[in-house]
Design a protein around this motif. Structure first.
Motif, PDB file in Angstrom:
ATOM      1  N   TYR A   1       8.457  -1.094   9.371  1.00 35.00           N
ATOM      2  CA  TYR A   1       8.722  -1.151   7.618  1.00 35.00           C
ATOM      3  C   TYR A   1       9.622  -2.694   7.197  1.00 35.00           C
TER       4      TYR A   1
ATOM      5  N   ASP B   1      -1.222  13.311   9.201  1.00 40.14           N
ATOM      6  CA  ASP B   1      -1.852  11.915   9.376  1.00 40.14           C
ATOM      7  C   ASP B   1      -3.290  12.807  10.502  1.00 40.14           C
TER       8      ASP B   1
ATOM      9  N   GLY C   1       9.458   1.774   2.391  1.00 41.49           N
ATOM     10  CA  GLY C   1       9.411   3.017   3.585  1.00 41.49           C
ATOM     11  C   GLY C   1       9.287   4.298   3.037  1.00 41.49           C
ATOM     12  N   LEU C   2       9.107   5.259   4.920  1.00 41.25           N
ATOM     13  CA  LEU C   2       8.540   6.983   4.669  1.00 41.25           C
ATOM     14  C   LEU C   2       9.827   8.113   3.956  1.00 41.25           C
TER      15      LEU C   2
ATOM     16  N   LYS D   1       6.391  -4.955  -0.235  1.00 42.25           N
ATOM     17  CA  LYS D   1       6.069  -3.593   1.102  1.00 42.25           C
ATOM     18  C   LYS D   1       5.120  -4.575   1.957  1.00 42.25           C
TER      19      LYS D   1
ATOM     20  N   PHE E   1       1.915  -0.245  11.237  1.00 43.69           N
ATOM     21  CA  PHE E   1       1.883   1.045  12.242  1.00 43.69           C
ATOM     22  C   PHE E   1       1.059   1.144  13.639  1.00 43.69           C
TER      23      PHE E   1
ATOM     24  N   SER F   1       0.860   5.507   0.243  1.00 43.84           N
ATOM     25  CA  SER F   1      -0.419   6.428   0.581  1.00 43.84           C
ATOM     26  C   SER F   1       0.516   7.760  -0.227  1.00 43.84           C
TER      27      SER F   1
ATOM     28  N   ALA G   1       3.985   7.538   1.941  1.00 40.19           N
ATOM     29  CA  ALA G   1       4.876   5.855   1.901  1.00 40.19           C
ATOM     30  C   ALA G   1       5.958   6.256   0.066  1.00 40.19           C
TER      31      ALA G   1
ATOM     32  N   HIS H   1       3.924  13.779   4.603  1.00 42.98           N
ATOM     33  CA  HIS H   1       4.255  12.051   4.659  1.00 42.98           C
ATOM     34  C   HIS H   1       3.927  11.872   3.554  1.00 42.98           C
TER      35      HIS H   1
ATOM     36  N   HIS I   1      -0.155  13.415   2.831  1.00 42.66           N
ATOM     37  CA  HIS I   1      -1.109  14.102   3.894  1.00 42.66           C
ATOM     38  C   HIS I   1      -0.137  14.439   4.857  1.00 42.66           C
TER      39      HIS I   1
ATOM     40  N   PHE J   1       7.013   8.452  13.558  1.00 45.24           N
ATOM     41  CA  PHE J   1       6.855  10.276  13.417  1.00 45.24           C
ATOM     42  C   PHE J   1       5.448  10.739  13.303  1.00 45.24           C
TER      43      PHE J   1
ATOM     44  N   PHE K   1       0.628  -0.917  -0.440  1.00 42.33           N
ATOM     45  CA  PHE K   1       0.219   0.068  -0.073  1.00 42.33           C
ATOM     46  C   PHE K   1       0.853   0.874   0.533  1.00 42.33           C
TER      47      PHE K   1
HETATM   48  O1  LIG Z   1       1.932   3.862   3.748  1.00 44.28           O
HETATM   49  C1  LIG Z   1       3.375   4.194   4.420  1.00 44.28           C
HETATM   50  O2  LIG Z   1       3.910   4.263   4.353  1.00 44.28           O
HETATM   51  C2  LIG Z   1       3.108   6.239   5.447  1.00 44.28           C
HETATM   52  C3  LIG Z   1       2.172   5.447   6.451  1.00 44.28           C
HETATM   53  C4  LIG Z   1       0.971   6.468   6.165  1.00 44.28           C
HETATM   54  O3  LIG Z   1       0.547   7.001   4.843  1.00 44.28           O
HETATM   55  C5  LIG Z   1       0.372   6.485   6.955  1.00 44.28           C
HETATM   56  O4  LIG Z   1       0.878   5.676   8.354  1.00 44.28           O
HETATM   57  O5  LIG Z   1      -0.515   7.583   7.288  1.00 44.28           O
END
Ligand SMILES: O=C(O)CCC(=O)C(=O)O
Length: 258
Positions: free
Chosen positions: A127, A102, A137-138, A207, A211, A97, A190, A188, A100, A182, A95
């Protein structure tokens, strides 16, 4: 336990890479657990082929992770000994992202508590592969946890334009076994693969990530829980309960899970 320098770095940059929090064997075990989890049929509303939510309530084989001493020590150093695990714990597979914060959704819904001085919520990101040419990773904009949200605040573009030096992106060079912390407010996304398409990533590099949402123990825990409980995509929070064995484990370690 984090050093004062690491804590200062987190406050300045909005993220922190902590090396070797898990052993190679633990990462192999976690990859194996997640591969099996994603291979099994979807059982719960809200889960998708790329996402499993509320993972600690649902999967006993992951319980050890939230009492893992090096993780707990890092979180206590940053958030205080009485920090809180929030009911937003997920596993991702392939996945990715896009940019954005959070806090973007809560801000879009009219909340502003994330800008209070005592607000401190962090995502503990695990990760399960190195962040390399295959991504995994990020990416962050260091310092952006202190900048207004470009997606929700009409005054944000002008604010960002005046920042010197110009904000830039940074791909956190995490290795499997590291912990990335973070701030919820940092911009941030992905990290994408650079040399191949997502479909071409070899199986062993696919991946996988976990989280854990955590907070300093203050009034914003209730504010945040109220906000996420009001969201239709967090239906699992209606009558939410953790299993007794998890509650006993967490209590034994003097930790808080709401
Ligand atoms: O997808 C990722 O690795 C970043 C994590 C992310 O965007 C999130 O947890 O809000």
């Amino acid at each position: 336990m984090l050093t004062e320098h690491q804590i200062e770095q987190f406050y300045k940059d909005g993220f922190l890479l902590i090396p070797s929090v898990w052993t190679k064997e633990q990462i192999v075990e976690l990859r194996h657990t997640l591969i099996n989890l994603f291979a099994s049929e979807i059982q719960f509303k809200g889960d998708t082929p790329q996402l499993r939510i509320d993972i600690f309530a649902r999967y006993k084989q992951l319980h050890w992770l939230i009492v893992h001493p090096p993780l707990v020590a890092a979180l206590k150093s940053l958030l205080g000994n009485d920090f809180v695990y929030l009911p937003e714990m997920a596993a991702h597979k392939s996945f990715y992202s896009s940019w954005h914060k959070d806090t973007t959704s809560q801000e879009a819904a009219g909340n502003i508590f994330q800008w209070q001085p005592n607000y401190l919520m962090v995502e503990a990101a695990i990760y399960l592969q190195d962040n390399d040419e295959y991504g995994g990773g990020l990416d962050v904009i260091p310092g952006s946890h202190l900048y207004p949200d470009l997606r929700t605040n009409p005054a944000a573009p002008e604010f960002w334009q005046k920042i010197t030096p110009t904000p830039s992106t940074y791909s956190v060079p995490s290795k499997a076994g590291d912990l990335v912390l973070f701030d919820f407010r940092i911009d941030h996304k992905a990290t994408l693969p650079t040399n191949s398409s997502i479909e071409e990533i070899p199986e062993e590099k696919r991946k996988l990530a976990i989280f854990l949402a955590c907070s300093a123990n203050n009034e914003h825990v209730v504010n945040y829980k109220q906000f996420i409980s009001s969201r239709s995509d967090y239906h699992y929070l209606k009558d939410h309960q953790y299993p007794d064995d998890l509650l006993a484990l967490v209590k034994h370690h003097n930790l808080l899970l709401i």
